[in-house]
Design a protein around this motif. Structure first.
Motif, mmCIF file in Angstrom:
data_model
loop_
_atom_site.group_PDB
_atom_site.id
_atom_site.type_symbol
_atom_site.label_atom_id
_atom_site.label_comp_id
_atom_site.label_asym_id
_atom_site.label_seq_id
_atom_site.Cartn_x
_atom_site.Cartn_y
_atom_site.Cartn_z
ATOM 1 N N TRP A 75 0.812 -1.209 0.000
ATOM 2 C CA TRP A 75 0.000 0.000 0.000
ATOM 3 C C TRP A 75 0.845 1.257 0.000
ATOM 4 C CZ3 TRP A 75 -5.228 0.451 -0.612
ATOM 5 C CH2 TRP A 75 -5.897 -0.773 -0.782
ATOM 6 N N ASN A 76 1.956 1.180 -0.701
ATOM 7 C CA ASN A 76 2.774 2.372 -0.884
ATOM 8 C C ASN A 76 2.029 3.354 -1.774
ATOM 9 O OD1 ASN A 76 4.945 4.154 -2.023
ATOM 10 N ND2 ASN A 76 6.203 2.833 -0.721
ATOM 11 N N GLU A 77 2.166 4.640 -1.468
ATOM 12 C CA GLU A 77 1.473 5.676 -2.229
ATOM 13 C C GLU A 77 1.845 5.640 -3.702
ATOM 14 O OE1 GLU A 77 0.470 9.923 -0.219
ATOM 15 O OE2 GLU A 77 2.260 9.904 -1.469
ATOM 16 N N GLU A 78 3.057 5.215 -4.023
ATOM 17 C CA GLU A 78 3.524 5.232 -5.412
ATOM 18 C C GLU A 78 2.802 4.220 -6.291
ATOM 19 O OE1 GLU A 78 7.680 4.591 -5.258
ATOM 20 O OE2 GLU A 78 8.133 6.476 -4.228
ATOM 21 N N VAL A 79 2.177 3.191 -5.672
ATOM 22 C CA VAL A 79 1.537 2.149 -6.484
ATOM 23 C C VAL A 79 0.019 2.113 -6.346
ATOM 24 C CG1 VAL A 79 3.572 0.674 -6.533
ATOM 25 C CG2 VAL A 79 1.932 0.414 -4.678
ATOM 26 N N ILE A 80 -0.534 2.604 -5.231
ATOM 27 C CA ILE A 80 -1.981 2.548 -5.032
ATOM 28 C C ILE A 80 -2.543 3.904 -4.618
ATOM 29 C CG2 ILE A 80 -1.818 1.801 -2.626
ATOM 30 C CD1 ILE A 80 -4.390 0.628 -5.284
ATOM 31 N N GLY A 81 -1.723 4.955 -4.746
ATOM 32 C CA GLY A 81 -2.217 6.305 -4.528
ATOM 33 C C GLY A 81 -2.480 6.633 -3.075
ATOM 34 N N THR A 82 -3.226 7.714 -2.859
ATOM 35 C CA THR A 82 -3.506 8.210 -1.514
ATOM 36 C C THR A 82 -4.242 7.161 -0.690
ATOM 37 O OG1 THR A 82 -3.697 10.430 -2.430
ATOM 38 C CG2 THR A 82 -4.575 10.084 -0.214
ATOM 39 N N ASN A 83 -3.653 6.792 0.437
ATOM 40 C CA ASN A 83 -4.282 5.905 1.425
ATOM 41 C C ASN A 83 -3.527 6.112 2.727
ATOM 42 O OD1 ASN A 83 -2.480 3.239 1.999
ATOM 43 N ND2 ASN A 83 -2.071 4.049 -0.058
ATOM 44 N N ALA A 84 -4.118 5.733 3.847
ATOM 45 C CA ALA A 84 -3.513 6.067 5.138
ATOM 46 C C ALA A 84 -2.129 5.449 5.298
ATOM 47 C CB ALA A 84 -4.427 5.626 6.280
ATOM 48 N N ILE A 85 -1.958 4.180 4.902
ATOM 49 C CA ILE A 85 -0.663 3.528 5.075
ATOM 50 C C ILE A 85 0.406 4.249 4.251
ATOM 51 C CG2 ILE A 85 0.663 1.415 4.661
ATOM 52 C CD1 ILE A 85 -1.842 -0.183 5.290
#
Length: 671
Positions: free
Chosen positions: A133-143
């Motif tokens: 759940w890195n931002e670079e692959v799945i976009g904005t998310n808490a993790i």
């Protein structure tokens, strides 16, 4: 016109339609209104655009099961430390329909808990173990956003960047290494968007802090074991450049001449406590570690540090002797390490007895180790004298030597003395503030005498300085970094103080990295004559006269006394006798009553002095001092050459005996 709380940490459900509209305009590259989207969310969307994240991505990428197991092994310390906190979260959120997760520093989920129904829904977007759940692959998310910001964050519904994640709400907080503050992982609570609650962010933040506290406790215990196992090698390789590294590849201790090491090998690397050294993380497989070794690192310089549980860490020994060409293993035993006679910082400590020579030999070896030292010994045994000698013989000899008596100051004064204070911190505070002893001792040595007298509530502040090397003045928020070698001293049994709850165990282990037991004067009676002769010459210079002769009976009496106040008491007694002598001979008429009585007892019984008799002599000396001072405890302590606190400790032991003290011993307890 409607205003939105764009800087709020907690999302507002009422903002959801506006956020949805803003997201549509953003992905179409259309201008946005000034308000409506929280700044933390907009900044994340902009990072997503820079990383070319596809907003139509349906789920997070997964990780092969074997690789997940490898990540779990590499993060075993984090996983173990997090288990209690995650279980607490699970109990609190049991009825909330949420998932509780622990991710590593890259955003890969290592552990997951939650109801079966919610887990099934989460698996649709790979919100599951192994999901990345890195931002670079799945976009904005808490993790991913918490990792990108290195700060806690809550992301709700339309604030997510990718379409299929917008039905979720999540809150996450990063977990930092308490030793070097690097990012270790992230705690997250996620559920479908109807489960949004403002307290969720606070819960994950508390869980992250709980994990950090547990990691800190584990680190302290591990580093204590590591230092215990490695201390002999610090002495053995005292002439080399030595770096002690823990199991995660972090520097714990450094000793040696860094410039000489650089000159010999051309090594250029910033080594400081807490920094990682590539290739020395024991959690990695050995082939992976070796591939990360820097070019300058030689395998023969690495020495494993082990105990019964296995490898604890690594000692890097870079040889400096003989131009660096000799083997790292030295053939000389530690006892052979000596200093040139003319440069012996311990030469001013008078005595040639076997007990004192052994103590000075050990002190010479540990002086070059930039480690905390705990001096143990009775009052008056010369702890400050040894502390100053350790400073002069160490690597910080050019720096300041600052001494503080922890037993002579109130709690408030001690706090301001040690840590300093800011302007306006309290009534009477100096304009502009005042640096404390830690700041004054920067790049030098701080000597804390009577450390056992330090108030319990002040001890955590001292521990923090020792752990982090950072001082915060009273009434201030600014952190000031200091580099200080600490030497502490006590006449108390700190093991018993720890057991009784009067001294922190973690602080004790920080202070007692190396200990030095100083012999009492009665344990080295052969030195009494040398000390008396030295004092005779010193007093002659002080009073501007010739040295005086000591009557044989008076000398015998001084030799036969037990000296409960040790060298300090002997100095005080001899100076009074010297000053009161009208002629050139010091006779028995000038002996203090306790010493004269001891001499009479010895003459009448003609029995050798036993340890039991010595204890009785000490008790009698205390009784006499209190009687002569008419109950004034401060005056009695000065006559004995000990501190008032030490006198009270000895009194407590005497009260346990059947014989009573003089009736007026409580007269001046507050003096």
């Amino acid at each position: 016109m409607r205003f939105f709380h764009c800087d709020s940490l907690i999302p507002n459900i009422g903002d959801e339609p506006v956020v949805a509209s803003a997201w549509e305009r953003f992905v179409q590259d259309k201008p946005l209104a000034a308000d409506g989207v929280r700044k933390v969310v907009l900044a994340s969307w902009q990072r997503c655009r820079s990383d070319a994240v596809d907003p139509g991505t349906h789920f997070a990428p997964g990780t092969a099961a074997e690789y997940v197991r490898q990540l779990q092994r590499q993060n075993q310390d984090l996983c173990d430390a997090a288990r209690p906190a995650l279980e607490d979260l699970r109990d609190i959120l049991r009825e909330c329909g949420t998932l509780i997760m622990l991710g590593d520093r890259s955003g890969t989920i290592l552990q997951l808990n939650g109801e079966t129904r919610v887990r099934s829904v989460g698996e649709e977007i790979n919100l599951a173990t192994g999901g990345c759940w890195n931002e670079e692959v799945i976009g904005t998310n808490a993790i991913g956003t918490a990792i990108a910001m290195a700060a806690p964050v809550q992301i709700h519904a339309n604030e997510h960047f990718c379409l299929d994640v917008k039905r979720w709400t999540c809150a996450a907080a990063p977990v930092f290494d308490p030793f070097d503050r690097t990012l270790l992982g992230v705690v997250d609570v996620s559920g479908v968007k109807e489960t949004l609650h403002g307290h969720t962010l606070g819960l994950v933040m508390a869980a992250a802090r709980q994990i950090e506290c547990e990691l800190s406790r584990r680190d302290a215990a591990l580093h204590e074991r590591l230092l215990t196992r490695a201390i002999d090698n610090f002495i053995r390789y005292a002439s080399d450049y030595v770096v002690l590294i823990d199991g995660r590849g972090r520097v714990v201790r450094i000793n040696g001449d860094a410039q000489a090491m650089r000159d010999l090998y051309g090594v250029r690397f910033p080594v400081q406590v807490g920094s990682p050294l590539p290739g020395l993380d024991l959690a990695l497989p050995e082939p992976n570690r070796r591939s990360q070794y820097p070019d300058w690192l030689r395998a023969e310089w690495l020495h494993p540090v082990t105990d019964h549980d296995g490898m604890l860490g690594t000692m890097l020994v870079i040889p400096l002797g003989a131009g660096g060409n000799r083997r790292t293993a030295v053939s000389l035993p530690p006892a052979a390490v000596t200093m040139p006679a003319g440069d012996d910082a311990f030469g001013n400590i008078i005595g040639e007895s076997e007990a004192l020579e052994a103590t000075k030999a050990r002190a010479r070896r540990i002086a070059r180790l930039d480690l905390p030292v705990l001096l143990l010994g009775e009052t008056g045994a010369g702890k400050e004298l040894f502390a100053r000698a350790l400073h002069r013989a160490g690597h910080r000899a050019e720096g300041p030597f600052i001494a503080v008596n922890c037993g002579a100051l109130t709690r408030e004064l001690l706090a301001s003395e040690l840590f300093g204070y800011a302007e306006g911190a309290f009534t009477g505070a100096r304009r502009g503030g005042l640096p404390g002893k830690f700041e004054q001792a920067d790049r030098g040595t701080l000597f804390l005498d009577e450390i056992g007298e330090m108030p319990l509530d002040m001890q955590p502040h001292l521990l923090r300085v020792l752990q982090d090397g950072v001082v915060v003045r009273l009434g201030d928020t600014r952190e000031r970094r200091v580099s200080v070698r600490l030497i502490a001293a006590t006449n108390r049994n700190l093991d018993k103080e720890v057991a009784a709850g009067r001294f922190r165990e973690d602080l004790y282990h920080r202070l007692c990295v190396v200990s030095l037991q100083l012999p009492a004067l009665r344990e080295r009676p052969a030195d009494i004559g040398l000390i008396i002769d030295h004092l005779n010459r010193e007093m002659a210079r002080k009073y501007g006269c010739e040295p005086k002769q000591l009557d044989p009976d008076a000398r015998e009496a001084l030799f036969g006394y037990s000296w409960p106040g040790n060298v300090r008491e002997l100095r005080n007694v001899f100076e009074v006798m010297f000053a009161l002598t009208e002629g050139g001979i010091i006779d028995t008429s000038l002996l203090p009553p306790a010493i004269a009585r001891t001499a009479d007892m010895s003459a009448s019984t003609a029995m050798p002095i036993s340890f039991g008799n010595l204890k009785e002599m000490e008790r009698q000396a205390i009784r006499d001092a209190i009687a002569n001072a008419h109950g004034n405890m401060s005056m009695a302590a000065r006559a004995l050459g000990i501190s008032r606190s030490t006198l009270y400790v000895k009194l407590a032991a005497i009260r346990a005996q059947p014989e009573s003290l003089p009736k007026n011993e409580n007269r001046d307890r507050a003096t």
